[in-house]
Design a protein around this motif. Structure first.
Motif, PDB file in Angstrom:
ATOM      1  N   ALA A  24      -0.901  -3.948  -1.109  1.00 22.42           N
ATOM      2  CA  ALA A  24      -0.106  -2.724  -1.003  1.00 22.42           C
ATOM      3  C   ALA A  24       0.360  -2.289  -2.385  1.00 22.42           C
ATOM      4  O   ALA A  24       1.531  -2.422  -2.741  1.00 22.42           O
ATOM      5  N   ASP A  25      -0.551  -1.782  -3.204  1.00 22.14           N
ATOM      6  CA  ASP A  25      -0.189  -1.289  -4.523  1.00 22.14           C
ATOM      7  C   ASP A  25      -0.548   0.184  -4.632  1.00 22.14           C
ATOM      8  O   ASP A  25      -1.006   0.809  -3.675  1.00 22.14           O
ATOM      9  N   ALA A  26      -0.330   0.751  -5.812  1.00 21.64           N
ATOM     10  CA  ALA A  26      -0.573   2.182  -5.999  1.00 21.64           C
ATOM     11  C   ALA A  26      -2.021   2.555  -5.750  1.00 21.64           C
ATOM     12  O   ALA A  26      -2.317   3.626  -5.204  1.00 21.64           O
ATOM     13  N   PHE A  27      -2.944   1.671  -6.126  1.00 15.43           N
ATOM     14  CA  PHE A  27      -4.353   1.988  -5.932  1.00 15.43           C
ATOM     15  C   PHE A  27      -4.731   1.999  -4.456  1.00 15.43           C
ATOM     16  O   PHE A  27      -5.589   2.773  -4.040  1.00 15.43           O
ATOM     17  N   ALA A  28      -4.105   1.153  -3.678  1.00 18.47           N
ATOM     18  CA  ALA A  28      -4.380   1.152  -2.238  1.00 18.47           C
ATOM     19  C   ALA A  28      -3.983   2.476  -1.606  1.00 18.47           C
ATOM     20  O   ALA A  28      -4.566   2.889  -0.595  1.00 18.47           O
TER      21      ALA A  28
END
Length: 281
Positions: free
Chosen positions: A100-104
């Protein structure tokens, strides 16, 4: 209009599609990147394959099934690329980011996407005219002979594809640069960690003057982390005859700032954003 700096798609277009995959590279090319940046490793059976980490990461990869029934190495995630064959690596799903990070949030999944070989990437990129920026993932613990073997394998793939003139090899481990044949561009990557006193990353060269050391290692370009890039560093690199490619820049204001510094290339996860930022209004 003339672009104010080269646009390099980091791991293809990591912010938009899964990193180091053919769909990501295709999208980066569609967006008009000047170069596709990617990471490679060497499989147990000597095939140059795509992947950022020396150990298969659960963030970007998922096991599906063993390469053959009863394979004792399965599951493969968490194991070293160098310990697995191409057949084993091909079973992995590289199409969905699993954290669950910005790229996801910004990345469109491509379920079922497999790890490509460098040869397959060359086939995709060759008709486009774009350059290839190939980062070899080694570290100072590698024996010199293994580094030399890896460099030779990468160079052979690029030559076979007819892309030597459009390719540059990148590395934090500067032994890669000293081993790279002079027909290829040679890019010295730097970040704070690799410039620490007593560093083992710079092929035995001192870290106090990274520009002079990069030139001594045979680099044709310097690629600094954005956090350590200053106007002085860019000027020093240019004075030494080295182009400068700043990584990884995902903010339009930062892109404009580094262009003002005189950077020759911007490496970004969002080539769509950069394509707008790197041309004059």
């Amino acid at each position: 209009m003339i672009r104010t700096a080269e646009l390099h798609g980091h791991r293809g277009a990591r912010g938009l599609l899964p990193e180091n995959t053919l769909p990501g590279f295709a999208h980066a090319l569609d967006l008009g990147v000047d170069a596709v940046e990617l990471d490679v490793g060497l499989s147990a059976d000597g095939v140059v394959v795509l992947g950022h980490d020396q150990v298969l990461s659960p963030v970007t990869l998922a096991d599906t099934a063993p390469a053959h029934p009863g394979d004792p190495a399965f599951p493969y995630v968490g194991k070293a690329v160098r310990d697995l064959t191409l057949a084993q690596l091909r079973t992995l799903d590289a199409g969905t980011r699993r954290t669950a990070d910005a790229f996801a949030v910004t990345q469109r999944a491509a379920p079922g996407t497999r790890i490509p070989t460098l040869a397959e990437v060359c086939d995709l990129v060759a008709p486009s005219g774009a350059a290839l920026a190939v980062e070899l993932k080694t570290d100072p613990s590698w024996p010199d002979a293994d580094v030399a073997r890896f460099v030779a394998a990468v160079a052979d793939v690029l030559r076979t594809a007819g892309l030597a003139a459009r390719s540059r090899l990148l590395a934090f481990d500067w032994r890669v640069l000293t081993e790279t044949p002079r027909e290829f561009g040679r890019v010295a990557l730097i970040e704070r960690k690799t410039l620490a006193p007593g560093t083992r990353w710079l092929a035995g060269l001192p870290s106090r003057d990274p520009v002079a050391s990069a030139a001594a290692a045979g680099a044709t370009a310097l690629s600094p982390e954005h956090a350590i890039t200053t106007p002085g560093l860019v000027d020093d690199a240019h004075d030494a005859g080295l182009a400068v490619a700043v990584w990884t820049v995902n903010d339009p204001e930062d892109m404009a700032r580094f262009v003002k510094y005189g950077a020759d290339a911007i490496v970004t996860d969002y080539p769509d954003m950069a394509a707008r930022a790197l041309v004059p209004a």
